[in-house]
Design a protein around this motif. Sequence first.
Motif, short mmCIF file in Angstrom:
data_model
loop_
_atom_site.label_atom_id
_atom_site.label_comp_id
_atom_site.label_asym_id
_atom_site.label_seq_id
_atom_site.Cartn_x
_atom_site.Cartn_y
_atom_site.Cartn_z
N THR A 50 0.83 -1.20 0.00
CA THR A 50 0.00 0.00 0.00
C THR A 50 0.87 1.25 0.00
OG1 THR A 50 -1.81 -1.15 1.12
CG2 THR A 50 -1.81 1.25 1.25
N ALA A 51 1.85 1.30 0.89
CA ALA A 51 2.75 2.46 0.94
C ALA A 51 3.53 2.60 -0.36
CB ALA A 51 3.72 2.32 2.12
N LEU A 52 4.03 1.49 -0.87
CA LEU A 52 4.77 1.51 -2.13
C LEU A 52 3.86 1.96 -3.27
CD1 LEU A 52 7.50 0.81 -3.46
CD2 LEU A 52 6.61 -1.49 -3.83
N GLY A 53 2.62 1.50 -3.27
CA GLY A 53 1.66 1.89 -4.30
C GLY A 53 1.38 3.39 -4.30
N PHE A 54 1.16 3.97 -3.12
CA PHE A 54 0.93 5.41 -3.05
C PHE A 54 2.12 6.16 -3.67
CE2 PHE A 54 -2.49 4.71 0.05
CZ PHE A 54 -3.38 5.72 -0.32
N TYR A 55 3.32 5.72 -3.34
CA TYR A 55 4.52 6.39 -3.86
C TYR A 55 4.68 6.18 -5.36
CZ TYR A 55 9.33 7.44 -4.92
OH TYR A 55 10.46 7.95 -5.51
N ILE A 74 -1.12 -2.03 -9.16
CA ILE A 74 -0.61 -2.14 -7.78
C ILE A 74 -1.72 -1.78 -6.79
CG2 ILE A 74 0.34 0.20 -7.62
CD1 ILE A 74 1.98 -3.01 -6.24
N ASP A 75 -2.65 -0.92 -7.21
CA ASP A 75 -3.80 -0.58 -6.38
C ASP A 75 -4.72 -1.79 -6.19
OD1 ASP A 75 -4.24 -0.26 -9.17
OD2 ASP A 75 -6.02 0.95 -8.81
N GLU A 76 -4.83 -2.61 -7.22
CA GLU A 76 -5.62 -3.84 -7.12
C GLU A 76 -4.99 -4.80 -6.11
OE1 GLU A 76 -8.39 -3.87 -8.95
OE2 GLU A 76 -7.81 -2.20 -10.23
N VAL A 77 -3.68 -4.86 -6.12
CA VAL A 77 -2.96 -5.74 -5.20
C VAL A 77 -3.21 -5.30 -3.76
CG1 VAL A 77 -0.69 -6.61 -4.49
CG2 VAL A 77 -1.20 -6.27 -6.92
N ALA A 78 -3.06 -4.00 -3.51
CA ALA A 78 -3.28 -3.48 -2.15
C ALA A 78 -4.71 -3.75 -1.69
CB ALA A 78 -2.96 -1.99 -2.11
N GLY A 79 -5.69 -3.48 -2.55
CA GLY A 79 -7.08 -3.70 -2.19
C GLY A 79 -7.42 -5.17 -1.99
N GLN A 80 -6.89 -6.02 -2.88
CA GLN A 80 -7.16 -7.45 -2.77
C GLN A 80 -6.55 -8.02 -1.50
OE1 GLN A 80 -9.10 -9.61 -5.10
NE2 GLN A 80 -9.07 -10.38 -3.03
N TRP A 81 -5.34 -7.61 -1.18
CA TRP A 81 -4.71 -8.11 0.04
C TRP A 81 -5.43 -7.60 1.28
CZ3 TRP A 81 1.30 -7.89 -1.00
CH2 TRP A 81 1.61 -8.86 -1.97
N LEU A 82 -5.93 -6.36 1.24
CA LEU A 82 -6.71 -5.86 2.36
C LEU A 82 -7.96 -6.71 2.54
CD1 LEU A 82 -7.18 -3.75 4.57
CD2 LEU A 82 -8.24 -2.29 2.83
N ALA A 83 -8.64 -7.04 1.45
CA ALA A 83 -9.82 -7.91 1.53
C ALA A 83 -9.47 -9.28 2.09
CB ALA A 83 -10.47 -8.04 0.15
N LEU A 84 -8.31 -9.81 1.70
CA LEU A 84 -7.87 -11.13 2.18
C LEU A 84 -7.56 -11.15 3.67
CD1 LEU A 84 -5.42 -12.64 -0.47
CD2 LEU A 84 -7.63 -13.54 0.27
N LEU A 85 -7.18 -10.00 4.21
CA LEU A 85 -6.83 -9.96 5.64
C LEU A 85 -8.00 -10.38 6.53
CD1 LEU A 85 -4.67 -6.72 5.98
CD2 LEU A 85 -3.90 -9.10 6.03
N VAL A 133 -6.54 6.83 -7.09
CA VAL A 133 -6.26 5.53 -7.72
C VAL A 133 -6.10 4.46 -6.64
CG1 VAL A 133 -4.57 4.21 -9.07
CG2 VAL A 133 -5.26 6.50 -9.83
N MET A 134 -5.35 4.79 -5.60
CA MET A 134 -5.12 3.82 -4.53
C MET A 134 -6.34 3.68 -3.61
SD MET A 134 -2.17 2.39 -4.87
CE MET A 134 -2.02 1.59 -3.27
N LEU A 135 -6.93 4.80 -3.24
CA LEU A 135 -8.00 4.76 -2.24
C LEU A 135 -9.25 4.04 -2.71
CD1 LEU A 135 -7.70 8.33 -0.70
CD2 LEU A 135 -7.21 6.14 0.43
N ASP A 136 -9.59 4.13 -4.00
CA ASP A 136 -10.81 3.44 -4.43
C ASP A 136 -10.68 1.93 -4.23
OD1 ASP A 136 -9.25 3.03 -6.89
OD2 ASP A 136 -11.15 2.55 -7.85
N ASP A 137 -9.48 1.40 -4.47
CA ASP A 137 -9.29 -0.04 -4.28
C ASP A 137 -9.16 -0.42 -2.81
OD1 ASP A 137 -9.20 -1.35 -6.99
OD2 ASP A 137 -7.88 0.35 -7.28
N LEU A 138 -8.62 0.48 -2.00
CA LEU A 138 -8.54 0.20 -0.57
C LEU A 138 -9.93 0.19 0.05
CD1 LEU A 138 -5.33 2.23 0.28
CD2 LEU A 138 -5.58 -0.28 0.24
N TRP A 139 -10.79 1.14 -0.37
CA TRP A 139 -12.17 1.11 0.11
C TRP A 139 -12.88 -0.15 -0.36
CZ3 TRP A 139 -13.80 3.50 4.10
CH2 TRP A 139 -13.38 4.79 4.41
N ALA A 140 -12.69 -0.52 -1.62
CA ALA A 140 -13.30 -1.76 -2.14
C ALA A 140 -12.82 -2.97 -1.35
CB ALA A 140 -12.99 -1.92 -3.63
N GLY A 141 -11.54 -3.00 -1.01
CA GLY A 141 -10.99 -4.09 -0.22
C GLY A 141 -11.57 -4.13 1.18
#
Length: 160
Positions: A50-55, A74-85, A133-141
Amino acid sequence: MLRLINTFFYTGLLRPAPGTWGSLAALAVGWGIERYLGFIPLVIATIAVTALGFYTVGEELRDRPGEDPSEIVIDEVAGQWLALLFPAAGFWMRDMPMVWPGAVAAFVLFRLFDITKPWLVGRADRRGDAAGVMLDDLWAGLFAGLVTLVLAGLYHGVML
């Protein structure tokens, strides 16, 4: 190097639907992290990506404001992993590795929320910047993870 990271090892270049391919690759890698390394490494990997994606998304879009190129996943990866948590945490508390129905539910729900963009997902998507770009996938996750928990609770007859 930015292209390698933002396309999640060039997964974002697959057609059609690069976001779905990125989410599917993230599901496989995230499940592998949880399965072979454990829940805590998945948490650490999620925070790191997530941090790397924002950067990296910020760097790539610096000269292209308002864009959300489909090859950036990379935003999909962050969101998908958040959902997996969420399902992973449930199994971790029972000292068990995550089983596939939880992972598949997190994937399907993440894709549903990412594509339909309800409420805060759509609001973040409309920002038109790297954070959007990052936040929409994090919210989805986050939404996918919470719904996965509710469905698991209903399936197991436990009220949350």
